[in-house]
Design a protein around this motif. Sequence first.
Motif, short mmCIF file in Angstrom:
data_model
loop_
_atom_site.label_atom_id
_atom_site.label_comp_id
_atom_site.label_asym_id
_atom_site.label_seq_id
_atom_site.Cartn_x
_atom_site.Cartn_y
_atom_site.Cartn_z
N ILE A 279 -22.06 -60.85 -24.84
CA ILE A 279 -20.68 -61.23 -25.15
C ILE A 279 -20.07 -62.14 -24.08
N ARG A 280 -20.44 -61.96 -22.81
CA ARG A 280 -19.83 -62.78 -21.75
C ARG A 280 -20.23 -64.26 -21.92
N ARG A 281 -21.48 -64.49 -22.27
CA ARG A 281 -21.94 -65.87 -22.50
C ARG A 281 -21.23 -66.46 -23.73
N ILE A 282 -21.11 -65.66 -24.78
CA ILE A 282 -20.53 -66.16 -26.03
C ILE A 282 -19.03 -66.42 -25.89
N ALA A 283 -18.38 -65.66 -24.98
CA ALA A 283 -16.92 -65.82 -24.83
C ALA A 283 -16.54 -66.99 -23.92
N GLN A 284 -17.53 -67.73 -23.39
CA GLN A 284 -17.22 -68.91 -22.57
C GLN A 284 -16.55 -69.97 -23.45
N PRO A 285 -15.57 -70.74 -22.88
CA PRO A 285 -14.86 -71.73 -23.70
C PRO A 285 -15.78 -72.83 -24.26
N ASP A 286 -16.87 -73.16 -23.53
CA ASP A 286 -17.75 -74.24 -24.01
C ASP A 286 -18.97 -73.68 -24.74
N TYR A 287 -18.82 -72.50 -25.30
CA TYR A 287 -19.97 -71.84 -25.94
C TYR A 287 -20.53 -72.65 -27.13
N LEU A 288 -21.83 -72.83 -27.12
CA LEU A 288 -22.54 -73.45 -28.25
C LEU A 288 -23.71 -72.53 -28.59
N PRO A 289 -23.83 -72.10 -29.85
CA PRO A 289 -24.90 -71.14 -30.18
C PRO A 289 -26.29 -71.65 -29.82
N THR A 290 -27.10 -70.78 -29.24
CA THR A 290 -28.50 -71.11 -28.93
C THR A 290 -29.34 -70.87 -30.18
N ASN A 291 -30.62 -71.29 -30.11
CA ASN A 291 -31.52 -71.02 -31.25
C ASN A 291 -31.59 -69.52 -31.55
N GLU A 292 -31.67 -68.73 -30.48
CA GLU A 292 -31.75 -67.27 -30.65
C GLU A 292 -30.50 -66.73 -31.35
N ASP A 293 -29.32 -67.26 -30.95
CA ASP A 293 -28.07 -66.82 -31.60
C ASP A 293 -28.13 -67.13 -33.10
N ILE A 294 -28.55 -68.36 -33.41
CA ILE A 294 -28.56 -68.80 -34.82
C ILE A 294 -29.53 -67.92 -35.63
N LEU A 295 -30.64 -67.55 -35.02
CA LEU A 295 -31.60 -66.71 -35.76
C LEU A 295 -31.05 -65.30 -35.97
N HIS A 296 -30.21 -64.82 -35.04
CA HIS A 296 -29.67 -63.45 -35.17
C HIS A 296 -28.52 -63.35 -36.17
N VAL A 297 -27.88 -64.47 -36.46
CA VAL A 297 -26.67 -64.43 -37.30
C VAL A 297 -26.97 -63.86 -38.68
N ARG A 298 -26.02 -63.12 -39.21
CA ARG A 298 -26.15 -62.62 -40.58
C ARG A 298 -25.10 -63.28 -41.45
N ILE A 299 -25.55 -63.98 -42.48
CA ILE A 299 -24.65 -64.64 -43.41
C ILE A 299 -25.35 -64.61 -44.77
N GLN A 300 -24.68 -64.03 -45.73
CA GLN A 300 -25.34 -63.77 -47.02
C GLN A 300 -25.43 -65.04 -47.87
N THR A 301 -26.60 -65.30 -48.44
CA THR A 301 -26.78 -66.49 -49.29
C THR A 301 -26.34 -66.18 -50.72
N ILE A 302 -25.66 -67.14 -51.31
CA ILE A 302 -25.26 -67.03 -52.72
C ILE A 302 -26.01 -68.11 -53.50
N GLY A 303 -26.58 -67.74 -54.64
CA GLY A 303 -27.28 -68.74 -55.46
C GLY A 303 -28.56 -69.21 -54.78
N VAL A 304 -28.85 -70.50 -54.91
CA VAL A 304 -30.08 -71.06 -54.36
C VAL A 304 -29.72 -72.26 -53.49
N THR A 305 -30.21 -72.31 -52.27
CA THR A 305 -29.94 -73.48 -51.43
C THR A 305 -31.25 -74.21 -51.16
#
Length: 482
Positions: A279-305
């Motif tokens: 959380i300390r890294r993510i709460a930095q003002p210049d935070y940009l998600p790393t590859n690891e962050d993007i892989l951990h994210v949960r976001i439900q897919t709707i339909g077909v992309t």
Amino acid sequence: MPKRRNPVEEEEALRISNAIDDELKREREIIRRRRGRDVKVMLLGQAESGKSTLQKQFQLYYSSKSLDAERPSWRPIVYFNILKAIRMILDELDYQYGLGPSGGRAPGDHDSPSPSPTASSSPAAAVPLMPSTSNTSGSGSGSGSASSARSLPHPAWFPELALLRHKLLPLVASEDALAAELSGGITVSGGRTGVYVRSGWQALVSAGSGQAWPLADDYRTARGKGGAGCAALENIVAKTLAAVVGEIETLWCHPGVQGLLKGNKLRLEEYAAFFLNHIRRIAQPDYLPTNEDILHVRIQTIGVTEHQFDINMGGTHYNWFLYDVGGARGQRHAWVPYFDDATAIIFLAPISAFDQYLEEDPRTNRIDDSLQLFTAICSNKLLANAALVLMLNKTDLLREKLQAGIKVRRFISSYGDRPNEYEEVAEYFRAHFIQVHRRKDISHRPLYLHFTSMLDIKATQSIIINVGEAIMRSHLTKIGLA
Ligand SMILES: Nc1nc2c(ncn2[C@@H]2O[C@H](COP(=O)(O)OP(=O)(O)OP(=O)(O)O)[C@@H](O)[C@H]2O)c(=O)[nH]1
Ligand SMILES: [Mg+2]
């Protein structure tokens, strides 16, 4: 009377006719090769099986520049996942320790019929798996589960936790607004706040984020402005997050929270521990998600992309179309129109989910649902020509659960008295899927099977190469170009 051609004219006519034939053959060959350049791969499996995570791994390997371009649009999603985790912790604390405005119940008083807000539903008894590979049946009353542990609240915890709750409520208050902005107004019936994405969501989220973010005084002004509204909300959440990062760390490490987690009374989503530990890294003002962050994210897919990659194999360029689908039961009808020209299916089954049930049908064990779905895929006539890859996913989580003492036989009665160790459990599930393939596969095609842990970048990338080659071999053989 038709005029007879002299021998010279005959020869000339034959030469022209042969040339036309040759040209037609050449054109047919070009079309066949061109068609052969399109490779259509469908990622199938139940919700949360890891389909979108695999798609991100493909993107990371074959098109890392496009992932870099998208990186800022993942930031509000990371924030949303964190807000949801904190809200779930606070809800459970309200329930367990009575911290809510109404005073709640007395600590430890669980006689109320209302269910714990984060506990997953569990059936009355363990189920046997379909199809059963053995006649052994367990009692279904396994012991030694982590859920038997008890957390005994210390009196000092109540004021501490109540204060933390008070400080974190303004942050959690933006969860619903952020979900609405990220989903572009899509709501899906059933379940609390969620984020749902369709094709092209990144554009929706990042519209305006390249400009100076408009700062709003409250969420009401920030909402309802499309991409700009989302960026404004994101800005507010980022600032609030930075202001309360110490409280989030204290809450996350608090023995009252960790005790509920160990006792399995608090069940968070799979990404929660990762984001709260960082959380300390993510709460930095210049935070940009790393590859690891993007892989951990949960976001439900709707339909077909649809995701397109240019893949060079043996000096030839192929257009790979990856179709990432929504895996929840209500989404599965949308898969069918893509079946008849699919080159390959990559089916994902999360084998860590033996102790979990479908959100859309809490009586169905997740492994059982995966087996039923895999049966339907193997026996579907429209898919008879597609190559078949099976990924038994989330092996890292399976190891963790078994090490934590969660017994498989408590949830799957047919597991019986087999050892509750990773090798045995993984082999047991593999045998079930192989049996489905052997019995139900309509075209007796080979099955390419891999155990995967989709968050492990190095291991997954080598599997992607391996699977890609297998799919291409099968594809080229089928179109006669091997
Ligand atoms: N620990 C662990 N987590 C994983 C693994 N694979 C995926 N996840 C996580 O599981 C969650 C769900 O993964 P998704 O890829 O979104 O699942 P999905 O199959 O696309 O789900 P739908 O879009 O709802 O059909 C994400 O938070 C991922 O980071 C894995 O092998 N191990
Ligand atoms: Mg998905």
